[in-house]
Design a protein around this motif. Sequence first.
Motif, PDB file in Angstrom:
ATOM      1  N   HIS A  48       0.826  -1.252   0.112  1.00 25.40           N
ATOM      2  CA  HIS A  48       0.078  -0.084  -0.010  1.00 25.40           C
ATOM      3  C   HIS A  48       0.825   1.127   0.040  1.00 25.40           C
ATOM      4  CE1 HIS A  48      -2.876  -2.949   1.622  1.00 25.40           C
ATOM      5  NE2 HIS A  48      -3.664  -2.423   0.939  1.00 25.40           N
ATOM      6  N   PRO A  49       1.116   1.874  -1.203  1.00 25.22           N
ATOM      7  CA  PRO A  49       2.125   2.869  -1.260  1.00 25.22           C
ATOM      8  C   PRO A  49       1.748   4.185  -0.680  1.00 25.22           C
ATOM      9  CG  PRO A  49       1.627   1.992  -3.593  1.00 25.22           C
ATOM     10  CD  PRO A  49       0.948   1.328  -2.517  1.00 25.22           C
ATOM     11  N   ALA A  50       0.551   4.658  -0.657  1.00 28.82           N
ATOM     12  CA  ALA A  50       0.334   5.745   0.300  1.00 28.82           C
ATOM     13  C   ALA A  50       0.747   5.603   1.644  1.00 28.82           C
ATOM     14  CB  ALA A  50      -1.030   6.229  -0.086  1.00 28.82           C
ATOM     15  N   GLN A  51      -0.018   4.363   2.123  1.00 26.76           N
ATOM     16  CA  GLN A  51       0.315   4.057   3.457  1.00 26.76           C
ATOM     17  C   GLN A  51       1.766   4.221   3.951  1.00 26.76           C
ATOM     18  OE1 GLN A  51      -1.760   0.830   5.317  1.00 26.76           O
ATOM     19  NE2 GLN A  51      -0.625   0.996   7.253  1.00 26.76           N
ATOM     20  N   TYR A  52       2.575   3.410   3.121  1.00 27.83           N
ATOM     21  CA  TYR A  52       4.002   3.336   3.153  1.00 27.83           C
ATOM     22  C   TYR A  52       4.819   4.556   3.251  1.00 27.83           C
ATOM     23  CZ  TYR A  52       8.679   1.175   2.723  1.00 27.83           C
ATOM     24  OH  TYR A  52       9.984   0.959   2.962  1.00 27.83           O
ATOM     25  N   ASP A  53       4.247   5.596   2.494  1.00 27.57           N
ATOM     26  CA  ASP A  53       4.797   6.899   2.860  1.00 27.57           C
ATOM     27  C   ASP A  53       4.967   7.496   4.079  1.00 27.57           C
ATOM     28  OD1 ASP A  53       5.493   7.079  -0.214  1.00 27.57           O
ATOM     29  OD2 ASP A  53       3.643   8.234  -0.628  1.00 27.57           O
ATOM     30  N   GLU A  54       3.722   7.127   4.726  1.00 27.73           N
ATOM     31  CA  GLU A  54       3.740   7.485   6.289  1.00 27.73           C
ATOM     32  C   GLU A  54       4.794   6.740   7.095  1.00 27.73           C
ATOM     33  OE1 GLU A  54       1.944   9.686   9.565  1.00 27.73           O
ATOM     34  OE2 GLU A  54       1.857   9.972   7.230  1.00 27.73           O
ATOM     35  N   TYR A  55       4.992   5.574   6.811  1.00 27.52           N
ATOM     36  CA  TYR A  55       6.228   4.867   7.448  1.00 27.52           C
ATOM     37  C   TYR A  55       7.525   5.414   6.957  1.00 27.52           C
ATOM     38  CZ  TYR A  55       9.867   1.261   7.780  1.00 27.52           C
ATOM     39  OH  TYR A  55      11.105   1.008   7.860  1.00 27.52           O
ATOM     40  N   ARG A  56       7.740   5.883   5.685  1.00 32.15           N
ATOM     41  CA  ARG A  56       9.031   6.301   5.360  1.00 32.15           C
ATOM     42  C   ARG A  56       9.255   7.890   6.189  1.00 32.15           C
ATOM     43  NH1 ARG A  56      10.217   6.441  -0.868  1.00 32.15           N
ATOM     44  NH2 ARG A  56      11.626   8.211   0.036  1.00 32.15           N
ATOM     45  N   LYS A  57       8.103   8.515   6.356  1.00 28.15           N
ATOM     46  CA  LYS A  57       8.490   9.671   6.967  1.00 28.15           C
ATOM     47  C   LYS A  57       8.930   9.544   8.587  1.00 28.15           C
ATOM     48  CE  LYS A  57       4.953  11.867   9.315  1.00 28.15           C
ATOM     49  NZ  LYS A  57       3.742  12.616   9.372  1.00 28.15           N
ATOM     50  N   TRP A  58       8.351   8.737   9.184  1.00 30.92           N
ATOM     51  CA  TRP A  58       8.624   8.180  10.605  1.00 30.92           C
ATOM     52  C   TRP A  58       9.988   7.635  10.583  1.00 30.92           C
ATOM     53  CZ3 TRP A  58       6.614  11.369  13.640  1.00 30.92           C
ATOM     54  CH2 TRP A  58       5.488  11.961  13.498  1.00 30.92           C
ATOM     55  N   SER A  59      10.472   6.590   9.636  1.00 31.72           N
ATOM     56  CA  SER A  59      11.489   6.016   9.578  1.00 31.72           C
ATOM     57  C   SER A  59      12.651   6.880   9.388  1.00 31.72           C
ATOM     58  CB  SER A  59      11.618   4.757   8.633  1.00 31.72           C
ATOM     59  OG  SER A  59      11.202   5.109   7.398  1.00 31.72           O
ATOM     60  N   THR A  60      12.515   7.795   8.386  1.00 31.69           N
ATOM     61  CA  THR A  60      13.372   8.930   8.227  1.00 31.69           C
ATOM     62  C   THR A  60      13.824   9.672   9.589  1.00 31.69           C
ATOM     63  OG1 THR A  60      12.709   9.062   5.892  1.00 31.69           O
ATOM     64  CG2 THR A  60      13.751  10.998   6.923  1.00 31.69           C
ATOM     65  N   GLU A  61      12.841   9.946  10.464  1.00 29.38           N
ATOM     66  CA  GLU A  61      13.197  10.578  11.428  1.00 29.38           C
ATOM     67  C   GLU A  61      13.795   9.696  12.573  1.00 29.38           C
ATOM     68  OE1 GLU A  61      13.185  13.581  14.618  1.00 29.38           O
ATOM     69  OE2 GLU A  61      13.131  13.534  12.272  1.00 29.38           O
ATOM     70  N   ALA A  62      13.491   8.374  12.528  1.00 32.63           N
ATOM     71  CA  ALA A  62      14.385   7.653  13.543  1.00 32.63           C
ATOM     72  C   ALA A  62      15.671   7.430  13.090  1.00 32.63           C
ATOM     73  CB  ALA A  62      13.530   6.063  13.567  1.00 32.63           C
ATOM     74  N   MET A  63      15.865   7.309  11.707  1.00 32.48           N
ATOM     75  CA  MET A  63      17.499   7.294  11.092  1.00 32.48           C
ATOM     76  C   MET A  63      18.059   8.547  11.602  1.00 32.48           C
ATOM     77  SD  MET A  63      16.934   5.764   7.369  1.00 32.48           S
ATOM     78  CE  MET A  63      15.324   5.435   7.028  1.00 32.48           C
ATOM     79  N   ARG A  64      17.526   9.699  11.728  1.00 33.94           N
ATOM     80  CA  ARG A  64      18.146  10.909  11.787  1.00 33.94           C
ATOM     81  C   ARG A  64      18.598  10.820  13.556  1.00 33.94           C
ATOM     82  NH1 ARG A  64      17.460  15.234  14.594  1.00 33.94           N
ATOM     83  NH2 ARG A  64      15.314  14.762  15.036  1.00 33.94           N
ATOM     84  N   VAL A  65      17.593  10.566  14.338  1.00 37.47           N
ATOM     85  CA  VAL A  65      17.625  10.585  15.758  1.00 37.47           C
ATOM     86  C   VAL A  65      18.884   9.637  16.082  1.00 37.47           C
ATOM     87  CG1 VAL A  65      16.707   9.923  17.872  1.00 37.47           C
ATOM     88  CG2 VAL A  65      15.247  11.329  16.235  1.00 37.47           C
ATOM     89  N   HIS A  66      18.972   8.481  15.279  1.00 36.91           N
ATOM     90  CA  HIS A  66      19.889   7.313  15.911  1.00 36.91           C
ATOM     91  C   HIS A  66      21.193   7.437  15.012  1.00 36.91           C
ATOM     92  CE1 HIS A  66      17.394   5.633  18.853  1.00 36.91           C
ATOM     93  NE2 HIS A  66      16.399   5.972  18.134  1.00 36.91           N
ATOM     94  N   GLY A  67      21.173   8.467  13.982  1.00 36.02           N
ATOM     95  CA  GLY A  67      22.612   8.637  13.409  1.00 36.02           C
ATOM     96  C   GLY A  67      22.926   7.369  12.265  1.00 36.02           C
ATOM     97  N   ALA A  68      21.811   7.020  11.697  1.00 30.46           N
ATOM     98  CA  ALA A  68      21.935   5.851  10.512  1.00 30.46           C
ATOM     99  C   ALA A  68      22.558   6.645   9.481  1.00 30.46           C
ATOM    100  CB  ALA A  68      20.805   5.352  10.337  1.00 30.46           C
ATOM    101  N   GLU A  69      23.637   5.947   8.895  1.00 28.52           N
ATOM    102  CA  GLU A  69      24.069   6.355   7.479  1.00 28.52           C
ATOM    103  C   GLU A  69      23.138   5.487   6.494  1.00 28.52           C
ATOM    104  OE1 GLU A  69      28.150   5.756   4.970  1.00 28.52           O
ATOM    105  OE2 GLU A  69      28.396   6.004   7.126  1.00 28.52           O
ATOM    106  N   VAL A  70      22.699   6.265   5.657  1.00 27.06           N
ATOM    107  CA  VAL A  70      21.844   5.647   4.374  1.00 27.06           C
ATOM    108  C   VAL A  70      22.770   5.237   3.521  1.00 27.06           C
ATOM    109  CG1 VAL A  70      19.887   5.827   3.085  1.00 27.06           C
ATOM    110  CG2 VAL A  70      19.877   6.933   5.286  1.00 27.06           C
ATOM    111  N   CYS A  71      23.194   3.907   3.098  1.00 25.28           N
ATOM    112  CA  CYS A  71      23.946   3.376   2.047  1.00 25.28           C
ATOM    113  C   CYS A  71      23.094   3.213   0.860  1.00 25.28           C
ATOM    114  CB  CYS A  71      24.608   2.215   2.449  1.00 25.28           C
ATOM    115  SG  CYS A  71      25.416   2.425   4.024  1.00 25.28           S
ATOM    116  N   VAL A  72      21.971   2.776   0.950  1.00 23.37           N
ATOM    117  CA  VAL A  72      20.855   2.305   0.068  1.00 23.37           C
ATOM    118  C   VAL A  72      19.363   2.612   0.449  1.00 23.37           C
ATOM    119  CG1 VAL A  72      19.879   0.590  -1.611  1.00 23.37           C
ATOM    120  CG2 VAL A  72      22.372   0.480  -1.067  1.00 23.37           C
ATOM    121  N   ARG A  73      18.597   3.351  -0.313  1.00 22.51           N
ATOM    122  CA  ARG A  73      17.353   3.440   0.139  1.00 22.51           C
ATOM    123  C   ARG A  73      16.322   3.432  -1.356  1.00 22.51           C
ATOM    124  NH1 ARG A  73      14.677   7.848   4.272  1.00 22.51           N
ATOM    125  NH2 ARG A  73      12.912   6.558   4.831  1.00 22.51           N
TER     126      ARG A  73
END
Length: 96
Positions: free
Chosen positions: A14-39
């Motif tokens: 469900h792409p529209a709902q997945y966009d909401e996940y991406r928003k929150w996962s992006t914030e979690a990555m920022r808070v925890h200092g994840a280095e994005v190698c592939v997305r």
Amino acid sequence: MPSAYLIASVTVTHPAQYDEYRKWSTEAMRVHGAEVCVRGGPVEILEGDWDPQRTVILKFPSVAAAKAFHDSPEYRRARAAREGAAIMRMVVVEGV
């Protein structure tokens, strides 16, 4: 101490709902200092029958840091938003 890679293979249902996940996962990555190698991005099969729809690779300073990200309140919020929107397969691998 070796680094760690969180590797996810995602089938978005469900792409529209997945966009909401991406928003929150992006914030979690920022808070925890994840280095994005592939997305996301195109995948080309070189060998075998594995055909991932979407691949994500995040780098952390350690396996403990990757697990802390996964278990954090920020990422739990993302996972709740993703429920029913995707099939997630995720592992953590110790790097060199």
